[in-house]
Design an enzyme around this catalytic site. Structure first.
Site, PDB file in Angstrom:
ATOM      1  N   CYS A 115      -2.118   8.769   3.295  1.00  0.00           N
ATOM      2  CA  CYS A 115      -2.029   8.489   1.855  1.00  0.00           C
ATOM      3  C   CYS A 115      -3.357   8.795   1.177  1.00  0.00           C
ATOM      4  O   CYS A 115      -3.422   8.964  -0.029  1.00  0.00           O
ATOM      5  CB  CYS A 115      -1.605   7.048   1.602  1.00  0.00           C
ATOM      6  SG  CYS A 115      -2.495   5.868   2.582  1.00  0.00           S
ATOM      7  N   GLU A 125       0.888  -1.169   0.000  1.00  0.00           N
ATOM      8  CA  GLU A 125       0.000   0.000   0.000  1.00  0.00           C
ATOM      9  C   GLU A 125       0.918   1.209   0.000  1.00  0.00           C
ATOM     10  O   GLU A 125       1.645   1.442   0.960  1.00  0.00           O
ATOM     11  CB  GLU A 125      -0.908  -0.039   1.235  1.00  0.00           C
ATOM     12  CG  GLU A 125      -2.206   0.731   1.050  1.00  0.00           C
ATOM     13  CD  GLU A 125      -2.066   2.206   1.345  1.00  0.00           C
ATOM     14  OE1 GLU A 125      -1.932   2.983   0.359  1.00  0.00           O
ATOM     15  OE2 GLU A 125      -2.078   2.591   2.510  1.00  0.00           O
TER      16      GLU A 125
END
Length: 515
Positions: free
Chosen positions: A320, A286
């Protein structure tokens, strides 16, 4: 039938008793500052002279803890402990593995404010952000435990007369978990327990700025009854310990959360076969995001402005999933921009231990320097509307910053800043807004604010992100509700907190018996 799980509720800090409980937890953490934390290898505590010194990013003089640092020799011992423990852990009943997670969740729930307060100190998380981080960690434990119970008998396949077929899942082996500093509890715990409950053994290498919260979690897993060697705690340097473990012939999979640069480096290294290696390593990654909120001309403009501000500046934009780009249709551009500036100017920045501060510091000196450099770039590329100042004299504080009138190809619109900076770009119409939103190498989250049903459906099809939110901000995915992961350079779209996440940590085996 596995009981469904409703997510852990967030704490209501408008209730005086909850505020007092959190203040008490902060006092408890302050009483533990500067403590030493050991490595855990094969269930044994290992102390090293070389230490990671964890400091409070809001007050650089305050040492949170001193954490023993692994080297390659200790990483090798930990690897062998994990290899040995896998022999028995893989045969441990899924129900037993799930119960360890449920017990750990119960322990953390009882000490919830203590874990959150530690994040306020070690990661600079304001109260509500830290509370949500702890709640998400509890959710991962509860959800993945239940997912394992749902998967333990495999899937049904066809059989024929005199033939019986079974299709089940077995664990992979030893996994290396490399977790980030921005969700130092939730992502660290979630990635670790997903691997463990699936029957794997792990080496946990947490981020070097937030190792104390990880050390506390390892203690909880021991208390919950996890056998020795299943979870090995090996904080250390990425270039020394990280690379060594990624390259290791006995590493079966790597679960990484962090930057695009490091993720691609791991992707490349993990694809090379080491001597004696008999499998292709699996990578769960990720990585970054460059996330856009698109505002249609037919939108609730107050909702749009509130969503942009909350998504851009929550935890100083260090997610993020944070909104770092606002693409607004030209008819409503000035209205939305001006309202965002108004709302931004109301935000307070300071020590996150004080509940009245909306924003705390950024992670460390490196983050501070990088974000301030991007702000200088922004001044060349667009119009600074508010913010732009930073002060690193005591802690690493940066004012929430809004840039307007940026070109869609500007660096501020293309590169991940990972700080409290949002850029505005004007679109002629909704079609162009979606086109601009997709004009990035990332594809993690995005949001669309619109009342136009046709535009909403168009975005659902054409906005190329792993997590698309409609008429809300682009941060705050809930485990089991909005499985999280993105496309392109945002990683392997692993969908943490989703129904197929555990399958990434297992392999399917078919057995067929003739009668």
């Amino acid at each position: 039938m596995v009981q469904p799980y409703k997510h852990e509720p967030l704490t209501d800090f408008s209730i005086e008793a909850n505020r007092q409980a959190y203040l008490q937890a902060l006092k408890t953490i302050e009483g533990e500052l500067g403590k030493d934390y050991d490595l855990v290898i094969g269930g044994e505590k290992v102390s090293t002279e070389d230490r990671i010194i964890s400091v409070n990013p809001a007050n650089k003089q305050e040492v949170i803890g001193r954490v023993s640092k692994a080297n390659q020799e200790l990483a090798e011992i930990a690897m062998q402990a994990a290899v040995e423990a896998f022999k028995t852990w893989k045969k441990t009943k899924p129900e037993v593995r799930a119960d360890v997670l449920f017990k750990a969740a119960a322990i953390i729930r009882r000490r919830k404010h203590e874990f959150s307060a530690l994040m306020t100190k070690e990661a600079g998380k304001p109260w509500s952000e830290a509370d949500a981080d702890t709640a998400e960690g509890i959710d991962f434990l509860e959800y993945y435990g239940r997912q394992m119970l749902a998967l333990k008998n495999g899937m049904s396949v066809q059989s024929r007369p005199n033939e019986h077929n079974r299709y089940g899942y077995i664990p992979l082996g030893v996994g290396v978990i490399i977790s980030p500093w921005n969700f130092p509890f939730a992502i660290m715990a979630g990635t670790t327990v997903a691997a463990i409950v699936s029957g794997n053994t792990v080496l946990l290498k947490p981020a070097s700025t937030t190792p104390v919260i990880a050390a506390k979690f390892v203690e909880v897993m021991e208390e919950a009854g996890l056998p020795k060697g299943v979870l090995n705690f090996v904080p250390g340097s990425g270039s020394e310990v990280g690379d060594y473990l990624v390259d290791h012939k006995d590493t079966r999979f790597i679960s990484f959360t962090g930057s695009r640069e490091v993720g691609l480096r791991i992707f490349e290294r993990s694809s090379k076969i080491s001597e004696g290696q008999i499998w292709m390593k699996r990578l769960i990654a990720e990585m970054g995001g460059k996330d856009t909120i698109v505002v249609d001309s037919e939108a609730d403009l107050e909702l749009a402005a509130q969503s942009i501000v909350a998504s851009a500046f929550g935890f100083s934009g260090q997610k993020c999933s944070a909104c770092s780009r606002a693409v607004v249709v030209e008819d409503v551009y000035e209205q939305v921009l001006n309202r965002v500036v108004e709302l931004t100017n109301q935000l307070t920045v300071g020590d996150p231990s004080d509940i009245s501060n909306f924003m705390g510091p950024v992670n460390d000196h490196g983050a501070f320097k990088k974000i301030m450099e991007y702000i200088e770039v922004g001044k060349q590329e667009g119009k600074l509307m508010t913010g732009g100042e930073g002060d690193s004299s005591k802690g690493f504080f940066i004012q929430p910053t809004v840039f307007a009138d940026l070109d869609r190809k500007a660096r501020l619109m293309q590169e991940e800043i990972f700080g409290p900076v949002v850029g505005f770009t004007k679109a002629k119409n909704f079609d162009e807004a979606i086109e601009i939103a997709n004009n990035t190498e990332y594809g993690l989250t995005g949001a669309v604010i619109s009342r136009n049903r046709a535009h909403i459906e168009q975005a659902r099809e054409d906005f190329h992100v792993g997590n698309l939110y409609i008429n809300r901000g682009c941060t705050g995915a809930i485990v089991g509700y909005q499985p999280f992961g993105g496309f392109n350079m945002s990683g392997t779209d692993s969908k943490a907190g989703g129904p197929d996440y555990l399958l990434l940590h297992m392999q399917a085996k078919t057995t067929s018996e003739m009668f």
